[in-house]
Write an enzyme that holds these catalytic residues in place. Sequence first.
Site, PDB file in Angstrom:
ATOM      1  N   ARG A 166       0.852  -1.204   0.000  1.00 34.17           N
ATOM      2  CA  ARG A 166       0.000   0.000   0.000  1.00 34.17           C
ATOM      3  C   ARG A 166       0.880   1.243   0.000  1.00 34.17           C
ATOM      4  O   ARG A 166       1.765   1.399   0.839  1.00 34.17           O
ATOM      5  CB  ARG A 166      -0.921  -0.001   1.226  1.00 34.17           C
ATOM      6  CG  ARG A 166      -1.672   1.321   1.475  1.00 34.17           C
ATOM      7  CD  ARG A 166      -2.833   1.488   0.533  1.00 34.17           C
ATOM      8  NE  ARG A 166      -3.490   2.774   0.671  1.00 34.17           N
ATOM      9  CZ  ARG A 166      -4.471   3.039   1.537  1.00 34.17           C
ATOM     10  NH1 ARG A 166      -4.886   2.115   2.377  1.00 34.17           N
ATOM     11  NH2 ARG A 166      -5.031   4.235   1.557  1.00 34.17           N
TER      12      ARG A 166
ATOM     13  N   ARG B 139      -5.962   0.487  -4.276  1.00 31.73           N
ATOM     14  CA  ARG B 139      -4.985   0.059  -3.265  1.00 31.73           C
ATOM     15  C   ARG B 139      -4.980  -1.459  -3.135  1.00 31.73           C
ATOM     16  O   ARG B 139      -6.011  -2.110  -3.329  1.00 31.73           O
ATOM     17  CB  ARG B 139      -5.284   0.716  -1.929  1.00 31.73           C
ATOM     18  CG  ARG B 139      -6.615   0.297  -1.332  1.00 31.73           C
ATOM     19  CD  ARG B 139      -7.289   1.415  -0.590  1.00 31.73           C
ATOM     20  NE  ARG B 139      -7.936   2.344  -1.500  1.00 31.73           N
ATOM     21  CZ  ARG B 139      -8.843   3.248  -1.138  1.00 31.73           C
ATOM     22  NH1 ARG B 139      -9.192   3.352   0.115  1.00 31.73           N
ATOM     23  NH2 ARG B 139      -9.394   4.048  -2.010  1.00 31.73           N
TER      24      ARG B 139
ATOM     25  N   ASP C 199      -6.558  -1.912   2.289  1.00 32.16           N
ATOM     26  CA  ASP C 199      -6.995  -0.749   3.064  1.00 32.16           C
ATOM     27  C   ASP C 199      -7.541  -1.265   4.383  1.00 32.16           C
ATOM     28  O   ASP C 199      -8.469  -2.085   4.402  1.00 32.16           O
ATOM     29  CB  ASP C 199      -8.072   0.019   2.289  1.00 32.16           C
ATOM     30  CG  ASP C 199      -8.456   1.317   2.980  1.00 32.16           C
ATOM     31  OD1 ASP C 199      -7.599   1.884   3.678  1.00 32.16           O
ATOM     32  OD2 ASP C 199      -9.607   1.758   2.817  1.00 32.16           O
TER      33      ASP C 199
ATOM     34  N   ASP D 187      -8.991  -0.119   8.200  1.00 31.29           N
ATOM     35  CA  ASP D 187      -9.524   0.985   8.998  1.00 31.29           C
ATOM     36  C   ASP D 187     -10.081   0.459  10.315  1.00 31.29           C
ATOM     37  O   ASP D 187     -10.738  -0.596  10.356  1.00 31.29           O
ATOM     38  CB  ASP D 187     -10.643   1.715   8.258  1.00 31.29           C
ATOM     39  CG  ASP D 187     -10.122   2.547   7.103  1.00 31.29           C
ATOM     40  OD1 ASP D 187      -9.112   3.243   7.282  1.00 31.29           O
ATOM     41  OD2 ASP D 187     -10.722   2.476   6.015  1.00 31.29           O
TER      42      ASP D 187
END
Length: 375
Positions: free
Chosen positions: A82, A94, A97, A99
């Site tokens: 990334r 990407r 990812d 989060d």
Amino acid sequence: MNHDVYISLGSNLGNRKAYLQQAIEGIAMRVGNIIDVAPIYETPSWGFAGEAFLNTCLVCRTFLSPEEVLAQLLLIEQSLGRERLQNTKGYQSRTIDLDILFYDDLIINTERLTVPHPLLHHRKFVLKPLDKLNNQKVHPLLKKTVSELLRTTNDTSPVQRLSDQLTFPAQKSPFFHYKYIAIEGNIGSGKTTLATKIAEDFNAKLILEQFSENPFLPKFYENPKQYGFTLEMSFLTERYQQMREQLTQMDLFKEFVVSDYDIFKSLIFSKITLTDDEFVLYRKLFYILYNQIIKPDLYVFLYQNTERLIENIKKRGRAYEQNISPDYLKRIHYGYLDFIQKNTAIHSLIIDVTDLDFVKHYNDYNLIIEKIREK
């Protein structure tokens, strides 16, 4: 303490499923134990023109702080290729990812981290897998369950569930070889704290020494010669009774037993405390009882230098301990080392924790766990 952190995962470059799987393995290695992983969903790219994403969510149990979790997730992203382009506006494709969606029920708003994720309730590709993990999880700001957020979201993007499955690594305990582990150390070395953390984090039955309830202990520190034999005899009988009862009554719902002492400490302390004649008599009785007690599969000795021990003793503030001399602590230390050196049949491990703070710093705690795993 353990914390439950909900993490979303997405990929729209290369072998998307492989990137999700590798990220899961990275989280298991760097962040904590994976409790559950949601199904995979395919969705159009959100907020920019790009290839379709594969998305999922997981819940992980961790000792790390929210900031430490974020740091580890960024390292995992980096390791999987990334690239976060600082001067590019908007979203980009990407490889991976990651989060943080929720961290327990905390509300965090710092320069680097916002939790719950501020766009969570506007993203159907997050809410769908999250709903499969825990649809009754309540958003601490919006005061709605995930199920309610999914029903009322303004995101109308198509979200398709795939038949592909992701797996998460089996969490093999570093203690699976052992039925009984004794954590030992000098006064103020942190053995009770460590034993308690291990029991909480790895589902162990905990045996703690009941020294604080011994009425002779404060008297002994005031007048060692008068109360030495009485104190050591009371400790021995209490330890014997506790160990005899606790080690023969195994808990079927616990993986193993961890204690913050081994009964042999009675002989170590008594040799320092008692006169020669008293010790000869005491030792005879000790071995009669000691031979009836189950011995630990692993004997962990926490070493701290004398200066650090005195600092710890002062911090915890027990009035009757404040006059313990450095010489007394050194004699106890050498007593433990003598026991370890002479009892070669005991599976022992010495860990220097002088420069470690395994309460405040997860890496220090993890270092101790890894040493036990390696042993």
